[in-house]
Write a protein that holds these residues in place. Structure first.
Motif, mmCIF file in Angstrom:
data_model
loop_
_atom_site.group_PDB
_atom_site.id
_atom_site.type_symbol
_atom_site.label_atom_id
_atom_site.label_comp_id
_atom_site.label_asym_id
_atom_site.label_seq_id
_atom_site.Cartn_x
_atom_site.Cartn_y
_atom_site.Cartn_z
ATOM 1 N N ARG A 1 -11.196 -5.544 10.689
ATOM 2 C CA ARG A 1 -10.232 -4.564 10.441
ATOM 3 C C ARG A 1 -10.249 -3.485 9.931
ATOM 4 O O ARG A 1 -11.480 -3.221 9.483
ATOM 5 C CB ARG A 1 -9.025 -5.481 9.442
ATOM 6 C CG ARG A 1 -9.504 -5.604 8.006
ATOM 7 C CD ARG A 1 -8.214 -6.008 7.103
ATOM 8 N NE ARG A 1 -8.173 -7.574 7.228
ATOM 9 C CZ ARG A 1 -7.000 -8.078 7.492
ATOM 10 N NH1 ARG A 1 -5.941 -7.381 7.601
ATOM 11 N NH2 ARG A 1 -6.928 -9.386 7.662
ATOM 12 N N GLY B 1 -4.884 -14.250 5.292
ATOM 13 C CA GLY B 1 -3.803 -13.336 5.257
ATOM 14 C C GLY B 1 -2.596 -14.063 5.656
ATOM 15 O O GLY B 1 -1.704 -13.464 6.034
ATOM 16 N N THR C 1 1.745 -6.372 -0.815
ATOM 17 C CA THR C 1 0.393 -6.304 -1.487
ATOM 18 C C THR C 1 0.031 -8.024 -1.728
ATOM 19 O O THR C 1 -1.005 -8.099 -2.522
ATOM 20 C CB THR C 1 0.259 -5.505 -2.867
ATOM 21 O OG1 THR C 1 1.440 -6.090 -3.800
ATOM 22 C CG2 THR C 1 0.404 -4.275 -2.456
ATOM 23 N N ARG D 1 -1.489 -9.924 -0.024
ATOM 24 C CA ARG D 1 -2.990 -10.295 0.565
ATOM 25 C C ARG D 1 -4.024 -9.648 -0.028
ATOM 26 O O ARG D 1 -4.269 -8.871 1.086
ATOM 27 C CB ARG D 1 -2.832 -10.610 1.932
ATOM 28 C CG ARG D 1 -1.853 -11.790 2.593
ATOM 29 C CD ARG D 1 -1.452 -11.389 3.823
ATOM 30 N NE ARG D 1 -2.685 -11.070 4.665
ATOM 31 C CZ ARG D 1 -2.371 -10.439 5.627
ATOM 32 N NH1 ARG D 1 -1.108 -9.983 6.216
ATOM 33 N NH2 ARG D 1 -3.615 -9.689 6.322
ATOM 34 N N VAL E 1 -3.866 -0.936 5.364
ATOM 35 C CA VAL E 1 -4.747 -2.124 5.643
ATOM 36 C C VAL E 1 -4.334 -2.463 7.291
ATOM 37 O O VAL E 1 -3.089 -2.910 7.373
ATOM 38 C CB VAL E 1 -4.557 -3.287 4.808
ATOM 39 C CG1 VAL E 1 -5.513 -4.403 5.152
ATOM 40 C CG2 VAL E 1 -5.016 -2.984 3.154
ATOM 41 N N ALA F 1 -3.577 1.042 10.528
ATOM 42 C CA ALA F 1 -3.733 1.190 8.982
ATOM 43 C C ALA F 1 -3.195 2.515 8.663
ATOM 44 O O ALA F 1 -2.742 2.732 7.481
ATOM 45 C CB ALA F 1 -5.212 1.113 8.749
ATOM 46 N N HIS G 1 0.040 -3.568 3.799
ATOM 47 C CA HIS G 1 -0.579 -4.183 5.352
ATOM 48 C C HIS G 1 0.287 -3.975 6.515
ATOM 49 O O HIS G 1 1.532 -4.423 6.470
ATOM 50 C CB HIS G 1 -0.988 -5.899 5.015
ATOM 51 C CG HIS G 1 -1.757 -6.061 3.905
ATOM 52 N ND1 HIS G 1 -2.915 -6.689 4.216
ATOM 53 C CD2 HIS G 1 -1.519 -6.142 2.734
ATOM 54 C CE1 HIS G 1 -3.630 -6.890 3.194
ATOM 55 N NE2 HIS G 1 -2.979 -6.698 2.161
ATOM 56 N N GLU H 1 2.218 -6.772 7.973
ATOM 57 C CA GLU H 1 3.454 -7.073 7.261
ATOM 58 C C GLU H 1 4.552 -6.380 7.400
ATOM 59 O O GLU H 1 5.655 -6.469 6.863
ATOM 60 C CB GLU H 1 2.843 -7.569 5.846
ATOM 61 C CG GLU H 1 2.078 -8.607 5.726
ATOM 62 C CD GLU H 1 1.862 -8.902 4.345
ATOM 63 O OE1 GLU H 1 2.075 -8.258 3.493
ATOM 64 O OE2 GLU H 1 1.085 -10.138 4.097
#
Length: 464
Positions: A165, A242, A313, A315, A327, A343, A364, A367
């Protein structure tokens, strides 16, 4: 070497044994034996358990004198003989011998085993320096040829058939993180050309069919497998990283608000499923005062260090850089350009976490869901939507407003929001009445709450 060892043994048994130790670890290194095989060799040769501890890379391997691996969480005894993997470093190999002073042979065992272990860690845990600063940029460049990106990935130590990632720090170069599906904990590289480390848990990845040393020859040395227990690449058995544990909403509270995450996908302040109330998804329980309200808040009424109320946040990845970070999703290595693009989108949804800019510092991309589509509608630095302009005007005249509204959209009820900013429930009701007057729409209905969520998200996106 055997002839030399025999002659030395006749003159000095310790010297002969030391030569055999050197030859034994040379054979293991030549066969590219893994960590556990090296620690096992040290334990069997010394006749006492051997323990390898590298806290930075999350490596801990303990092997009994009979060659059986038996890990323990107990810290090493400072009185045990040991050898640091690097001069002055904390990582070390220990022999659990406390009843007598270490012998010359023990010292040779530790020196040779520690040197071999260091080489394995540098080879397999990404500690070697990456000399070409363009590798990260190449692997993230969608315009680079596939062959060039594969070459860059290999240069970074990534498995071309594995996953990784991308990370987008606000203040810093792009970073690449090896996928957790392929290794216990990630490698991290930034485009400044230096590896920031790779952590690994447990034993080397896999082992050959041959078992551990089970006996000794007449010289007192193990007669174990000829390949030294060389690893064969067994995959890590961990579960995918995750994966969210929180379930769907199950109803509404007495304020008429959902008891689960809102439709926008930005609110996640729930206790971890199956864990004590107050525990966030990424770490230990939050400290609470006797009143049940979380403690440790900033002067602005925001929690100091809590992440359970921040939407994306839960994960947390180990070793994230400080500050705001987007992320990207974990993807096949050849799809890293897509992870990098997402990202950077996630970075736009981050906030400073202050009273004037409340919100999560780490977001993330996978998400965000459909909320990510807002990024294509709100251009940075362009004229902000009307609801964002209303938020800015209200926040400029009312210092507590933005932090209060963020608490409302990032918790599961108004009472939870009041606890989040450390005010009484009736005080929060008064604040919401004042905010509704300033903004021009209701905030205590599902529709009004969703509108508020979108307005706060667009406020982040509209920043230059």
């Amino acid at each position: 070497m055997k002839e030399l060892a025999g002659r030395l043994t006749a003159l000095d048994p310790d010297a002969g044994a030391a030569v055999r130790v050197i030859a034994y670890f040379d054979r293991l290194s030549e066969s590219r034996a893994g960590l556990e095989a090296l620690v096992r060799g040290a334990a069997v040769l010394a006749g006492v358990p051997a323990l390898l501890v590298d806290a930075e890379r999350r490596v801990r391997v303990r092997v009994e004198a009979d060659g059986t691996r038996r890990d323990s969480g107990a810290p090493p005894d400072p009185g045990w003989p040991s050898a640091a993997l690097t001069p002055g470093g904390a990582a070390a190999l220990w022999l659990e011998r406390a009843e007598a002073a270490p012998s010359v042979v023990d010292a040779v065992i530790l020196e040779r085993a520690a040197g071999a272990v260091r080489l394995v860690l540098d080879r397999t845990r990404g500690r070697a320096a990456v000399e070409d600063p363009a590798l990260v940029e190449t692997v993230l460049d969608p315009g680079a040829p596939e062959a060039a990106r594969l070459h860059a990935a290999r240069g970074l130590g990534l498995d071309p058939a594995g996953t990784a990632r991308a990370l987008a720090p606000l203040d810093g170069p792009p970073m690449v993180v090896a996928g957790r599906a392929d290794a216990g904990l990630p490698n991290r590289w930034s485009s400044n050309g230096l590896s920031t480390g790779r952590a690994s848990a447990g034993s080397p990845a896999g082992r050959s069919n041959a078992g551990p040393p089970t006996g000794r020859n007449k010289g007192g040395f193990p007669t174990g497998p000829s390949n030294g227990g060389l690893p064969t690449g067994q995959a890590h058995a961990g579960s995918p990283a995750g994966r969210s544990n929180a379930g769907p909403p199950t109803g509404r509270n007495k304020d008429g608000l959902p008891t689960g995450p809102s439709n926008g996908g930005l609110s996640t302040a729930q206790a971890h499923a199956g864990s004590p109330t107050g525990r966030n998804n990424a770490g230990p329980p939050t400290t609470q005062a006797d009143s049940g309200r979380p403690t440790g808040r900033t002067d602005a009424g925001l929690p100091s260090g809590r992440t359970d109320a921040d939407p994306l946040t839960a994960r947390a990845l180990p070793g994230l850089p400080d500050g705001r970070v987007g992320v990207g999703p974990e993807v096949p290595v050849l799809e890293l350009p897509r992870s990098w693009a997402e990202a950077r989108t996630a970075l736009r949804f981050t906030a400073e976490g202050t009273a004037l800019d409340p919100g999560p510092k780490v977001v993330h991309a996978d998400e965000l869901g459909g909320v990510a589509l807002l990024a294509g509608l709100v251009a940075p630095g362009a004229e902000a939507p009307a609801d964002v302009q209303a938020l800015e005007a209200a926040g400029a005249s009312t210092p507590w407003l933005l932090a209060t509204l963020h608490a409302v959209i990032s918790t599961t009820s108004l009472r939870a929001a009041a606890a989040e900013i450390n005010v009484h429930h009736s005080t929060l009701q008064d604040r919401l009445s004042h905010a509704e007057h300033l903004l021009g729409w209701p905030l205590r209905t599902p529709q009004g709450r969703l509108r508020l969520q979108l307005a706060l998200a667009m406020r982040h996106l509209a920043r230059p």
